[in-house]
Design an enzyme around this catalytic site. Structure first.
Site, PDB file in Angstrom:
ATOM      1  N   TYR A   1       0.834  -1.211   0.000  1.00 12.44           N
ATOM      2  CA  TYR A   1       0.000   0.000   0.000  1.00 12.44           C
ATOM      3  C   TYR A   1       0.866   1.258   0.000  1.00 12.44           C
ATOM      4  O   TYR A   1       0.692   2.140  -0.853  1.00 12.44           O
ATOM      5  CB  TYR A   1      -0.909  -0.016   1.221  1.00 12.44           C
ATOM      6  CG  TYR A   1      -1.880   1.136   1.287  1.00 12.44           C
ATOM      7  CD1 TYR A   1      -2.966   1.213   0.416  1.00 12.44           C
ATOM      8  CD2 TYR A   1      -1.731   2.142   2.229  1.00 12.44           C
ATOM      9  CE1 TYR A   1      -3.867   2.263   0.485  1.00 12.44           C
ATOM     10  CE2 TYR A   1      -2.631   3.193   2.311  1.00 12.44           C
ATOM     11  CZ  TYR A   1      -3.699   3.250   1.441  1.00 12.44           C
ATOM     12  OH  TYR A   1      -4.598   4.295   1.508  1.00 12.44           O
TER      13      TYR A   1
ATOM     14  N   GLY B   1       0.351  -1.850  20.870  1.00 11.61           N
ATOM     15  CA  GLY B   1       1.383  -0.989  21.426  1.00 11.61           C
ATOM     16  C   GLY B   1       0.967  -0.523  22.816  1.00 11.61           C
ATOM     17  O   GLY B   1       0.049  -1.069  23.425  1.00 11.61           O
TER      18      GLY B   1
ATOM     19  N   GLY C   1      -0.231   2.482  23.522  1.00 12.18           N
ATOM     20  CA  GLY C   1      -1.280   3.499  23.467  1.00 12.18           C
ATOM     21  C   GLY C   1      -0.771   4.921  23.407  1.00 12.18           C
ATOM     22  O   GLY C   1      -1.575   5.861  23.321  1.00 12.18           O
TER      23      GLY C   1
ATOM     24  N   GLN D   1       1.198   6.056  20.967  1.00 13.29           N
ATOM     25  CA  GLN D   1       1.344   6.501  19.587  1.00 13.29           C
ATOM     26  C   GLN D   1       0.175   7.424  19.238  1.00 13.29           C
ATOM     27  O   GLN D   1      -0.920   7.291  19.769  1.00 13.29           O
ATOM     28  CB  GLN D   1       1.428   5.319  18.618  1.00 13.29           C
ATOM     29  CG  GLN D   1       0.176   4.469  18.496  1.00 13.29           C
ATOM     30  CD  GLN D   1       0.162   3.303  19.470  1.00 13.29           C
ATOM     31  OE1 GLN D   1       0.549   3.441  20.611  1.00 13.29           O
ATOM     32  NE2 GLN D   1      -0.331   2.145  19.006  1.00 13.29           N
TER      33      GLN D   1
ATOM     34  N   PRO E   1       3.343   3.290  12.252  1.00 10.48           N
ATOM     35  CA  PRO E   1       3.967   4.568  12.614  1.00 10.48           C
ATOM     36  C   PRO E   1       3.613   5.011  14.029  1.00 10.48           C
ATOM     37  O   PRO E   1       2.497   4.798  14.502  1.00 10.48           O
ATOM     38  CB  PRO E   1       3.402   5.541  11.569  1.00 10.48           C
ATOM     39  CG  PRO E   1       2.171   4.894  11.055  1.00 10.48           C
ATOM     40  CD  PRO E   1       2.380   3.422  11.152  1.00 10.48           C
TER      41      PRO E   1
END
Length: 318
Positions: free
Chosen positions: A149, A209, A211, A213, A278
């Protein structure tokens, strides 16, 4: 009816989340709208209300194959846009990005149509610059599980600018940041739809993760307004231009807001972060403000309330 001349407009991916809202807008403005979709992630339910309109029609077609039509404008939105869907068949995803761009640019060249590419903030990868301006070239893994993508969209931008420079095709490129709202697919794996569905069903809300991010969330009506402004803007401004809401929230903040707005008893549970996900994402929208007189107006809580109401309505119909 718009004061402008009615145009014949092709929307690829027109039965998808963004595409169906764009079709709504263009039909309302009085244009003749051709909605093209192969219905891999698009849904007939998203456009069912438009089928009675005399200036709307659908075409079942896969953009990997050439298409021959007479149109004035093309919005190229066709591509799975959530990790679950674009990783399901990564080779098909990158073919849709690249061959779809070639076929639509070829069509635009033949009929002298104006064409807008729906690119993505994923071209910035896991950014080393924050917030992300259009001048940032990105930090993208070319061989990862998201590359079909990310690199597909980057290559599509290359094609658009090469057709512009070599063949003088009238292009526009917008880079779309996280967008949400009614008609999101409930199983697309995106954070807003995931959290809303989990909250409404009382399931644990899964955070990948720790949290911390961040993401920026743009309501769909604001995004469509930006796309239409870009298409109708001066030919000299081809982009790329960021379209998104610069409000920045951690994933944990989003989860807690959705729990509060739904009145849910869901708990937060944490899972490992997927590869190449990301850590930060926030658009610099200075260019859109200055060149398009555009900025989002709908705040996150207002947009989430509308999105939650949509998903509640979906559950009541099941």
């Amino acid at each position: 009816m718009s004061l402008h001349r009615a145009k014949r407009i092709l929307v690829t991916g027109g039965a998808g989340f963004l595409g169906s809202h764009l079709c709504d807008r263009l039909v309302t403005e009085g244009h003749d709208v051709l909605c093209l979709d192969n219905f891999f992630t698009g849904s007939k339910a998203n456009i069912a209300h438009l089928m009675k309109e005399p200036n709307f029609e659908t075409i079942r077609h896969d953009l990997v194959q050439p298409l021959y039509l007479e149109v004035d404008e093309i919005y190229n939105l066709a591509c799975p846009a959530s990790p679950i869907h674009y990783q399901y068949n990564p080779v098909k995803t990158i073919k849709t990005c690249i061959m779809g761009a070639i076929n639509m640019l070829g069509l635009a060249k033949r009929v002298k149509a104006k064409i807008l590419q729906a690119s993505t903030s994923e071209v910035y990868g896991d950014p080393a610059v924050h917030p992300q301006p259009e001048t940032y070239w990105g930090n993208v893994n070319p061989i990862g599980i998201r590359s079909c993508y990310d690199e597909g969209k980057r290559c599509a931008e290359t094609l658009f600018f090469d057709y512009y420079r070599q063949n003088r095709v009238n292009i526009r490129v917008v880079r779309i940041f996280n967008t949400y709202g009614p008609r999101m697919h409930p199983d697309d794996g995106r954070v807003v739809s995931n959290f809303v569905v989990q909250a409404l069903t009382g399931e644990d809300i899964t955070i990948f993760g720790d949290g911390t991010q961040t993401r920026s969330f743009c309501y769909v009506d604001d995004l469509i307004d930006g796309m239409v402004k870009m298409m109708n803007g001066p030919d000299a401004f081809v982009g790329p231009v960021n379209l998104g809401n610069p409000g920045e929230f951690t994933i944990s903040e989003l989860a807690r807001m959705i729990i509060r707005l739904t009145g849910s008893t869901s708990r937060l549970v944490f899972r490992p972060l997927p590869a190449d996900d990301p850590m930060q994402r926030k658009p610099d929208i200075t260019m859109a403000q200055e060149r398009l007189d555009w900025q989002p107006g709908i705040q996150l809580e207002e947009g989430l309330n509308a999105t939650i109401a949509y998903f509640r309505g979906m559950r009541n119909k099941i």
